[in-house]
Motif scaffolding. Structure first.
Motif, PDB file in Angstrom:
ATOM      1  N   ASP A   1       0.805  -1.217   0.000  1.00  0.00           N
ATOM      2  CA  ASP A   1       0.000   0.000   0.000  1.00  0.00           C
ATOM      3  C   ASP A   1       0.849   1.283   0.000  1.00  0.00           C
ATOM      4  OD1 ASP A   1      -2.454   1.269  -0.063  1.00  0.00           O
ATOM      5  OD2 ASP A   1      -2.790   1.136   2.095  1.00  0.00           O
ATOM      6  N   GLY A   2       2.060   1.187  -0.519  1.00  0.00           N
ATOM      7  CA  GLY A   2       2.878   2.385  -0.656  1.00  0.00           C
ATOM      8  C   GLY A   2       3.497   2.909   0.624  1.00  0.00           C
ATOM      9  N   ARG A   3       3.658   2.029   1.592  1.00  0.00           N
ATOM     10  CA  ARG A   3       4.319   2.371   2.859  1.00  0.00           C
ATOM     11  C   ARG A   3       3.673   3.557   3.576  1.00  0.00           C
ATOM     12  NH1 ARG A   3       9.211  -0.663   3.061  1.00  0.00           N
ATOM     13  NH2 ARG A   3       9.611  -1.619   1.053  1.00  0.00           N
ATOM     14  N   LYS A   4       2.374   3.486   3.667  1.00  0.00           N
ATOM     15  CA  LYS A   4       1.610   4.558   4.309  1.00  0.00           C
ATOM     16  C   LYS A   4       1.829   4.560   5.818  1.00  0.00           C
ATOM     17  CE  LYS A   4      -1.986   4.898   0.838  1.00  0.00           C
ATOM     18  NZ  LYS A   4      -3.395   4.662   0.538  1.00  0.00           N
ATOM     19  N   ARG A   5       1.814   5.756   6.381  1.00  0.00           N
ATOM     20  CA  ARG A   5       2.103   5.942   7.810  1.00  0.00           C
ATOM     21  C   ARG A   5       1.145   5.235   8.741  1.00  0.00           C
ATOM     22  NH1 ARG A   5       3.930  12.182   7.938  1.00  0.00           N
ATOM     23  NH2 ARG A   5       6.027  11.800   7.151  1.00  0.00           N
ATOM     24  N   GLU A   6      -0.134   5.186   8.359  1.00  0.00           N
ATOM     25  CA  GLU A   6      -1.087   4.575   9.284  1.00  0.00           C
ATOM     26  C   GLU A   6      -0.736   3.115   9.567  1.00  0.00           C
ATOM     27  OE1 GLU A   6      -3.582   4.682   5.366  1.00  0.00           O
ATOM     28  OE2 GLU A   6      -1.952   5.807   6.252  1.00  0.00           O
ATOM     29  N   TRP A   7      -0.254   2.405   8.546  1.00  0.00           N
ATOM     30  CA  TRP A   7       0.136   1.012   8.767  1.00  0.00           C
ATOM     31  C   TRP A   7       1.381   0.958   9.653  1.00  0.00           C
ATOM     32  CZ3 TRP A   7      -4.164  -0.738   7.857  1.00  0.00           C
ATOM     33  CH2 TRP A   7      -4.861  -0.593   6.673  1.00  0.00           C
ATOM     34  N   LEU A   8       2.303   1.871   9.428  1.00  0.00           N
ATOM     35  CA  LEU A   8       3.532   1.891  10.223  1.00  0.00           C
ATOM     36  C   LEU A   8       3.226   2.163  11.696  1.00  0.00           C
ATOM     37  CD1 LEU A   8       6.579   1.641  10.258  1.00  0.00           C
ATOM     38  CD2 LEU A   8       6.732   4.071   9.655  1.00  0.00           C
ATOM     39  N   ILE A   9       2.296   3.054  11.955  1.00  0.00           N
ATOM     40  CA  ILE A   9       1.902   3.337  13.344  1.00  0.00           C
ATOM     41  C   ILE A   9       1.403   2.058  14.009  1.00  0.00           C
ATOM     42  CG2 ILE A   9       0.204   4.530  14.789  1.00  0.00           C
ATOM     43  CD1 ILE A   9       0.310   6.809  12.626  1.00  0.00           C
ATOM     44  N   LEU A  10       0.523   1.346  13.328  1.00  0.00           N
ATOM     45  CA  LEU A  10      -0.046   0.125  13.901  1.00  0.00           C
ATOM     46  C   LEU A  10       0.991  -0.975  14.051  1.00  0.00           C
ATOM     47  CD1 LEU A  10      -3.475   0.193  12.067  1.00  0.00           C
ATOM     48  CD2 LEU A  10      -3.012   0.782  14.456  1.00  0.00           C
ATOM     49  N   ILE A  11       1.918  -1.054  13.100  1.00  0.00           N
ATOM     50  CA  ILE A  11       3.026  -2.017  13.209  1.00  0.00           C
ATOM     51  C   ILE A  11       3.858  -1.694  14.440  1.00  0.00           C
ATOM     52  CG2 ILE A  11       5.220  -2.741  12.167  1.00  0.00           C
ATOM     53  CD1 ILE A  11       3.792  -2.336   9.389  1.00  0.00           C
TER      54      ILE A  11
ATOM     55  N   ALA B   1       5.541   5.724  17.445  1.00  0.00           N
ATOM     56  CA  ALA B   1       4.149   5.611  16.997  1.00  0.00           C
ATOM     57  C   ALA B   1       3.373   6.863  17.387  1.00  0.00           C
ATOM     58  CB  ALA B   1       3.493   4.370  17.601  1.00  0.00           C
ATOM     59  N   ARG B   2       3.626   7.368  18.568  1.00  0.00           N
ATOM     60  CA  ARG B   2       2.952   8.580  19.057  1.00  0.00           C
ATOM     61  C   ARG B   2       3.299   9.784  18.181  1.00  0.00           C
ATOM     62  NH1 ARG B   2       0.214  12.030  20.511  1.00  0.00           N
ATOM     63  NH2 ARG B   2      -0.290  12.808  22.559  1.00  0.00           N
ATOM     64  N   THR B   3       4.562   9.912  17.809  1.00  0.00           N
ATOM     65  CA  THR B   3       5.002  11.008  16.936  1.00  0.00           C
ATOM     66  C   THR B   3       4.350  10.893  15.560  1.00  0.00           C
ATOM     67  OG1 THR B   3       7.110  11.182  18.099  1.00  0.00           O
ATOM     68  CG2 THR B   3       7.020  12.093  15.876  1.00  0.00           C
ATOM     69  N   LEU B   4       4.354   9.695  14.991  1.00  0.00           N
ATOM     70  CA  LEU B   4       3.716   9.499  13.692  1.00  0.00           C
ATOM     71  C   LEU B   4       2.215   9.757  13.752  1.00  0.00           C
ATOM     72  CD1 LEU B   4       5.493   6.318  12.279  1.00  0.00           C
ATOM     73  CD2 LEU B   4       5.660   8.657  11.409  1.00  0.00           C
ATOM     74  N   LEU B   5       1.613   9.412  14.870  1.00  0.00           N
ATOM     75  CA  LEU B   5       0.182   9.620  15.036  1.00  0.00           C
ATOM     76  C   LEU B   5      -0.163  11.103  14.936  1.00  0.00           C
ATOM     77  CD1 LEU B   5      -2.636   8.509  15.654  1.00  0.00           C
ATOM     78  CD2 LEU B   5      -2.046   8.605  18.083  1.00  0.00           C
ATOM     79  N   GLU B   6       0.685  11.941  15.463  1.00  0.00           N
ATOM     80  CA  GLU B   6       0.459  13.385  15.377  1.00  0.00           C
ATOM     81  C   GLU B   6       0.381  13.836  13.920  1.00  0.00           C
ATOM     82  OE1 GLU B   6      -0.225  15.663  17.775  1.00  0.00           O
ATOM     83  OE2 GLU B   6      -0.314  13.904  19.078  1.00  0.00           O
ATOM     84  N   GLU B   7       1.150  13.183  13.066  1.00  0.00           N
ATOM     85  CA  GLU B   7       1.199  13.544  11.649  1.00  0.00           C
ATOM     86  C   GLU B   7       0.124  12.849  10.819  1.00  0.00           C
ATOM     87  OE1 GLU B   7       5.118  12.311  10.557  1.00  0.00           O
ATOM     88  OE2 GLU B   7       6.067  13.598  12.045  1.00  0.00           O
ATOM     89  N   ALA B   8      -0.513  11.823  11.374  1.00  0.00           N
ATOM     90  CA  ALA B   8      -1.419  10.991  10.567  1.00  0.00           C
ATOM     91  C   ALA B   8      -2.777  10.774  11.220  1.00  0.00           C
ATOM     92  CB  ALA B   8      -0.739   9.644  10.302  1.00  0.00           C
ATOM     93  N   ARG B   9      -3.236  11.740  11.970  1.00  0.00           N
ATOM     94  CA  ARG B   9      -4.515  11.573  12.685  1.00  0.00           C
ATOM     95  C   ARG B   9      -5.668  11.235  11.748  1.00  0.00           C
ATOM     96  NH1 ARG B   9      -5.161  13.313  18.027  1.00  0.00           N
ATOM     97  NH2 ARG B   9      -3.237  14.063  18.946  1.00  0.00           N
TER      98      ARG B   9
ATOM     99  N   VAL C   1      -3.952   9.076  23.779  1.00  0.00           N
ATOM    100  CA  VAL C   1      -3.990   8.975  25.241  1.00  0.00           C
ATOM    101  C   VAL C   1      -3.552   7.575  25.680  1.00  0.00           C
ATOM    102  CG1 VAL C   1      -5.543   8.960  27.258  1.00  0.00           C
ATOM    103  CG2 VAL C   1      -5.717  10.778  25.537  1.00  0.00           C
ATOM    104  N   LEU C   2      -4.038   6.569  24.995  1.00  0.00           N
ATOM    105  CA  LEU C   2      -3.692   5.181  25.300  1.00  0.00           C
ATOM    106  C   LEU C   2      -2.179   4.963  25.202  1.00  0.00           C
ATOM    107  CD1 LEU C   2      -5.109   2.342  25.761  1.00  0.00           C
ATOM    108  CD2 LEU C   2      -4.771   2.032  23.320  1.00  0.00           C
ATOM    109  N   LEU C   3      -1.577   5.484  24.141  1.00  0.00           N
ATOM    110  CA  LEU C   3      -0.129   5.334  23.956  1.00  0.00           C
ATOM    111  C   LEU C   3       0.639   6.098  25.028  1.00  0.00           C
ATOM    112  CD1 LEU C   3       0.197   5.566  20.071  1.00  0.00           C
ATOM    113  CD2 LEU C   3       0.273   3.515  21.515  1.00  0.00           C
ATOM    114  N   GLU C   4       0.159   7.268  25.376  1.00  0.00           N
ATOM    115  CA  GLU C   4       0.815   8.061  26.424  1.00  0.00           C
ATOM    116  C   GLU C   4       0.777   7.328  27.760  1.00  0.00           C
ATOM    117  OE1 GLU C   4       3.280  10.830  27.440  1.00  0.00           O
ATOM    118  OE2 GLU C   4       2.402  10.831  25.444  1.00  0.00           O
ATOM    119  N   LYS C   5      -0.374   6.775  28.096  1.00  0.00           N
ATOM    120  CA  LYS C   5      -0.513   6.026  29.354  1.00  0.00           C
ATOM    121  C   LYS C   5       0.373   4.779  29.346  1.00  0.00           C
ATOM    122  CE  LYS C   5      -5.098   7.574  30.701  1.00  0.00           C
ATOM    123  NZ  LYS C   5      -6.496   7.207  30.952  1.00  0.00           N
TER     124      LYS C   5
END
Length: 170
Positions: free
Chosen positions: A33-43, A67-75, A90-94
């Protein structure tokens, strides 16, 4: 609506807690899928929890922070995958705080906001005779140390073949 690999990821993440398999499944999707960020976050989340469960706190913390940093860019991307991106942050922060404090591993549930996705995953879990949301079995060494216990003979053979070809100049 959602790729099969994503459904499989969610079933493993919440059913048998096979985070290593989650990584394997979505890595293939990520490449296709073209190395999309959302998959990388979940990986990264799956690998972080794999490390956390094994007691590798530094590896787990590093991946959760990535993952938290990428999430900021890929909400928006995460939202399109049926997850609640704010709750996930929040879950990742906790989780990062628990890891940093040296607290023992606990299974989590990703915040699925799309009801139809949730129901589809529940049905897939039941079909595989898995219990959605069940805590990880910390005594299952094949699950906890999967990366060490899997059959890698095909990977090793491919590497050897590549070495031989390189040595022969082909």
């Amino acid at each position: 609506m959602y790729p099969k690999a994503y459904i499989d990821y969610l079933v493993h993440f919440h059913g048998d807690r096979d985070y290593f398999e989650c990584h394997e499944i979505l890595e293939e999707q990520w490449k296709r899928d073209g190395r999309k960020r959302e998959w990388l976050i979940l990986i990264q989340i799956a690998v972080a929890f794999y490390h956390y469960r094994r007691g590798n706190s530094s590896g787990a913390l590093r991946l959760i922070k990535r993952a938290r940093t990428l999430l900021e860019e890929a909400r928006g991307m995460i939202r399109r995958l049926g997850l609640d991106e704010k709750e996930l942050a929040v879950l990742l922060e906790k989780a990062a705080e628990r890891i940093a404090r040296g607290e023992p591993y606990e299974s989590i549930e990703l915040p699925i906001r799309d009801r139809s996705l949730y129901e589809q995953c529940q049905a897939a879990c039941a079909e595989r005779q898995l219990v959605w949301g069940q805590a990880s079995d910390l005594t299952d060494i094949d699950l906890v140390d999967k990366h060490r216990r899997r059959d890698r003979s095909d990977v090793i053979a491919a590497r050897e073949q590549k070495k031989r070809a390189k040595a022969e100049g082909t």
